[in-house]
Scaffold this motif. Sequence first.
Motif, PDB file in Angstrom:
ATOM      1  N   HIS A   1       2.991 -11.388 -18.107  1.00  0.00           N
ATOM      2  CA  HIS A   1       1.907 -11.476 -17.438  1.00  0.00           C
ATOM      3  C   HIS A   1       1.229 -10.316 -16.985  1.00  0.00           C
ATOM      4  O   HIS A   1      -0.242 -10.370 -16.362  1.00  0.00           O
ATOM      5  N   HIS A   2       1.508  -9.491 -16.937  1.00  0.00           N
ATOM      6  CA  HIS A   2       1.394  -7.902 -16.320  1.00  0.00           C
ATOM      7  C   HIS A   2       0.794  -8.950 -14.615  1.00  0.00           C
ATOM      8  O   HIS A   2      -0.261  -8.208 -13.644  1.00  0.00           O
ATOM      9  N   TRP A   3       1.591  -9.443 -13.908  1.00  0.00           N
ATOM     10  CA  TRP A   3       1.265  -9.690 -12.842  1.00  0.00           C
ATOM     11  C   TRP A   3       2.358  -9.255 -12.231  1.00  0.00           C
ATOM     12  O   TRP A   3       3.284  -8.492 -12.419  1.00  0.00           O
ATOM     13  N   ARG A   4       1.872  -8.921 -10.729  1.00  0.00           N
ATOM     14  CA  ARG A   4       2.224  -7.759  -9.453  1.00  0.00           C
ATOM     15  C   ARG A   4       3.387  -8.185  -8.755  1.00  0.00           C
ATOM     16  O   ARG A   4       3.416  -9.440  -7.850  1.00  0.00           O
ATOM     17  N   ILE A   5       4.649  -7.903  -8.362  1.00  0.00           N
ATOM     18  CA  ILE A   5       5.709  -8.633  -7.928  1.00  0.00           C
ATOM     19  C   ILE A   5       5.485  -7.412  -6.349  1.00  0.00           C
ATOM     20  O   ILE A   5       5.473  -6.956  -6.160  1.00  0.00           O
ATOM     21  N   VAL A   6       5.597  -9.175  -5.366  1.00  0.00           N
ATOM     22  CA  VAL A   6       6.162  -8.728  -4.420  1.00  0.00           C
ATOM     23  C   VAL A   6       7.471  -9.050  -3.774  1.00  0.00           C
ATOM     24  O   VAL A   6       7.106 -10.512  -3.349  1.00  0.00           O
ATOM     25  N   ASN A   7       8.211  -7.998  -3.152  1.00  0.00           N
ATOM     26  CA  ASN A   7       9.125  -8.531  -2.628  1.00  0.00           C
ATOM     27  C   ASN A   7       9.251  -9.090  -0.788  1.00  0.00           C
ATOM     28  O   ASN A   7       8.687  -8.280  -0.437  1.00  0.00           O
ATOM     29  N   THR A   8       9.652 -10.329  -0.630  1.00  0.00           N
ATOM     30  CA  THR A   8       9.285 -10.150   0.171  1.00  0.00           C
ATOM     31  C   THR A   8      11.169 -10.979   1.433  1.00  0.00           C
ATOM     32  O   THR A   8      10.761 -11.164   2.139  1.00  0.00           O
ATOM     33  N   THR A   9      11.746  -9.996   0.784  1.00  0.00           N
ATOM     34  CA  THR A   9      13.154 -10.064   1.574  1.00  0.00           C
ATOM     35  C   THR A   9      13.192  -8.896   3.090  1.00  0.00           C
ATOM     36  O   THR A   9      12.697  -8.354   3.602  1.00  0.00           O
ATOM     37  N   GLY A  10      13.154  -9.682   4.041  1.00  0.00           N
ATOM     38  CA  GLY A  10      13.156  -9.189   5.033  1.00  0.00           C
ATOM     39  C   GLY A  10      12.044  -9.267   5.874  1.00  0.00           C
ATOM     40  O   GLY A  10      11.827  -8.226   6.953  1.00  0.00           O
ATOM     41  N   LYS A  11      11.264  -9.549   5.081  1.00  0.00           N
ATOM     42  CA  LYS A  11       9.633  -9.463   5.687  1.00  0.00           C
ATOM     43  C   LYS A  11       8.996 -10.330   6.681  1.00  0.00           C
ATOM     44  O   LYS A  11       9.436 -12.682   6.207  1.00  0.00           O
ATOM     45  N   SER A  12       8.249 -11.070   7.184  1.00  0.00           N
ATOM     46  CA  SER A  12       7.883 -11.953   7.356  1.00  0.00           C
ATOM     47  C   SER A  12       6.567 -11.922   6.481  1.00  0.00           C
ATOM     48  O   SER A  12       6.307 -11.662   6.265  1.00  0.00           O
ATOM     49  N   VAL A  13       5.834 -13.721   7.566  1.00  0.00           N
ATOM     50  CA  VAL A  13       4.993 -14.599   6.105  1.00  0.00           C
ATOM     51  C   VAL A  13       3.233 -13.149   6.115  1.00  0.00           C
ATOM     52  O   VAL A  13       2.669 -13.018   5.583  1.00  0.00           O
ATOM     53  N   GLU A  14       3.364 -12.437   7.025  1.00  0.00           N
ATOM     54  CA  GLU A  14       2.224 -11.431   7.569  1.00  0.00           C
ATOM     55  C   GLU A  14       1.991 -10.376   7.142  1.00  0.00           C
ATOM     56  O   GLU A  14       1.087  -9.327   6.906  1.00  0.00           O
ATOM     57  N   GLU A  15       3.331  -9.854   6.965  1.00  0.00           N
ATOM     58  CA  GLU A  15       3.567  -8.529   6.073  1.00  0.00           C
ATOM     59  C   GLU A  15       3.720  -9.000   4.789  1.00  0.00           C
ATOM     60  O   GLU A  15       3.009  -7.779   4.256  1.00  0.00           O
ATOM     61  N   VAL A  16       3.920  -9.700   4.212  1.00  0.00           N
ATOM     62  CA  VAL A  16       3.929  -9.863   3.479  1.00  0.00           C
ATOM     63  C   VAL A  16       1.952 -10.360   2.738  1.00  0.00           C
ATOM     64  O   VAL A  16       2.427 -10.077   1.668  1.00  0.00           O
ATOM     65  N   ALA A  17       1.598 -11.787   3.010  1.00  0.00           N
ATOM     66  CA  ALA A  17       0.346 -11.531   2.818  1.00  0.00           C
ATOM     67  C   ALA A  17      -0.109  -9.735   3.492  1.00  0.00           C
ATOM     68  O   ALA A  17      -1.347  -9.797   2.977  1.00  0.00           O
ATOM     69  N   GLY A  18       0.112  -9.184   3.686  1.00  0.00           N
ATOM     70  CA  GLY A  18      -0.928  -7.592   3.963  1.00  0.00           C
ATOM     71  C   GLY A  18      -0.541  -7.489   3.328  1.00  0.00           C
ATOM     72  O   GLY A  18      -1.587  -6.268   2.241  1.00  0.00           O
ATOM     73  N   GLU A  19       0.760  -7.088   2.948  1.00  0.00           N
ATOM     74  CA  GLU A  19       0.979  -6.295   1.852  1.00  0.00           C
ATOM     75  C   GLU A  19       0.259  -6.982   0.616  1.00  0.00           C
ATOM     76  O   GLU A  19      -0.031  -5.888  -0.835  1.00  0.00           O
ATOM     77  N   ILE A  20      -0.264  -7.686   0.367  1.00  0.00           N
ATOM     78  CA  ILE A  20      -0.965  -8.583  -1.017  1.00  0.00           C
ATOM     79  C   ILE A  20      -2.105  -8.568  -0.705  1.00  0.00           C
ATOM     80  O   ILE A  20      -2.403  -7.680  -2.050  1.00  0.00           O
ATOM     81  N   LEU A  21      -2.826  -8.243   0.247  1.00  0.00           N
ATOM     82  CA  LEU A  21      -4.400  -7.497   0.772  1.00  0.00           C
ATOM     83  C   LEU A  21      -4.666  -6.219   0.166  1.00  0.00           C
ATOM     84  O   LEU A  21      -5.346  -5.721   0.151  1.00  0.00           O
ATOM     85  N   ALA A  22      -3.099  -5.519   0.665  1.00  0.00           N
ATOM     86  CA  ALA A  22      -3.247  -4.127   0.091  1.00  0.00           C
ATOM     87  C   ALA A  22      -3.621  -3.940  -1.389  1.00  0.00           C
ATOM     88  O   ALA A  22      -4.611  -2.654  -2.256  1.00  0.00           O
ATOM     89  N   LEU A  23      -2.731  -4.484  -1.902  1.00  0.00           N
ATOM     90  CA  LEU A  23      -2.674  -4.679  -3.220  1.00  0.00           C
ATOM     91  C   LEU A  23      -4.437  -4.875  -4.126  1.00  0.00           C
ATOM     92  O   LEU A  23      -4.407  -3.785  -4.991  1.00  0.00           O
ATOM     93  N   ARG A  24      -4.856  -5.994  -3.019  1.00  0.00           N
ATOM     94  CA  ARG A  24      -6.130  -5.987  -3.256  1.00  0.00           C
ATOM     95  C   ARG A  24      -7.205  -5.276  -3.051  1.00  0.00           C
ATOM     96  O   ARG A  24      -7.797  -4.887  -3.843  1.00  0.00           O
ATOM     97  N   GLY A  25      -7.000  -4.244  -2.787  1.00  0.00           N
ATOM     98  CA  GLY A  25      -7.669  -2.891  -2.306  1.00  0.00           C
ATOM     99  C   GLY A  25      -8.362  -4.104  -0.551  1.00  0.00           C
ATOM    100  O   GLY A  25      -9.472  -3.553  -0.409  1.00  0.00           O
ATOM    101  N   GLU A  26      -7.733  -5.285   0.333  1.00  0.00           N
ATOM    102  CA  GLU A  26      -8.565  -5.439   0.715  1.00  0.00           C
ATOM    103  C   GLU A  26      -7.972  -4.764   2.154  1.00  0.00           C
ATOM    104  O   GLU A  26      -6.450  -4.958   1.945  1.00  0.00           O
ATOM    105  N   ARG A  27      -8.597  -5.235   3.504  1.00  0.00           N
ATOM    106  CA  ARG A  27      -7.726  -5.607   4.551  1.00  0.00           C
ATOM    107  C   ARG A  27      -7.892  -6.713   5.250  1.00  0.00           C
ATOM    108  O   ARG A  27      -8.715  -7.573   5.336  1.00  0.00           O
ATOM    109  N   GLN A  28      -6.515  -6.993   6.182  1.00  0.00           N
ATOM    110  CA  GLN A  28      -5.846  -7.938   6.296  1.00  0.00           C
ATOM    111  C   GLN A  28      -7.290  -8.039   8.016  1.00  0.00           C
ATOM    112  O   GLN A  28      -6.785  -7.690   8.564  1.00  0.00           O
TER     113      GLN A  28
END
Length: 268
Positions: free
Chosen positions: A238-265
């Motif tokens: 389905h061409h979905w992007r994968i975000v690895n959450t290992t060793g990351k906080s919720v804030e870090e994971v959310a920040g990575e998702i927003l970065a992939l969207r091209g958004e600022r957290q």
Amino acid sequence: MKRQSIYIISDSTGATAEQMVRSALVQFEVESRVVRYPRVHTHEKVKSIIGEAARERALLFHTLVQEDLRKYLLEQARAHNLDAMDLMGPILDRLTVRFRVPPRKEPGLFKHVTEKRRREIEAVEFAFHHDDGTNLDSIDQSEMVLVGLSRMMKTPTMLFLAYRGWFCANVPLVMEFPIPEKLAAYPANNVFCLDLAEHRLVELRRTRGKTDNLPPKYMSLDYIRKERSYASGVCRKHHWRIVNTTGKSVEEVAGEILALRGERQSSG
């Protein structure tokens, strides 16, 4: 008594000032006409309004945050012998003394803050109604969808984003069940698949299994490996992007998702 004209001048909407004035007017049995002038940002606009007010001998109330504009309005009002009351200046002055910092002097900030807060509340309500694959019929109203296996931080990440105003849903990937049609039809660039290292996923599931009395298969390393392989295949399909959450906080994971969207957290 002749009807009294009351002008409300604001560099934002002026709605709050109008409400204050009308609340006070109900205490007086007089006929009045309230006129609101919103988004006044220039000396020319102030001068034009003062000219109209002078013809009607209007009473002026204003909530201008820019100091030079407030001073200019006061000068013009005095020149035309008009009664003008500053509803914003004294408050800003008193708060400046108390906080020992100058005000930002940005028009419309209150409206922006209240709209931002209202959006955050709506986003959190949306998240609670779209957690764990519920209410898929309205998933197209979300701005992003998180998918993944059980215990992949989907819900806490979704709520973290929601508390910052993002309309987000999450849908579990279950090896024994097909992908929901609504999810398959959702724009792929806004779907993010959360992944976690298998050793860490085993630890989390075993902890949950002890408290929830879950079947052994749920905590099995072999089964988890099959699940992760399945999830990886679905994401590729389905061409979905994968975000690895290992060793990351919720804030870090959310920040990575927003970065992939091209958004600022958002700082919240």
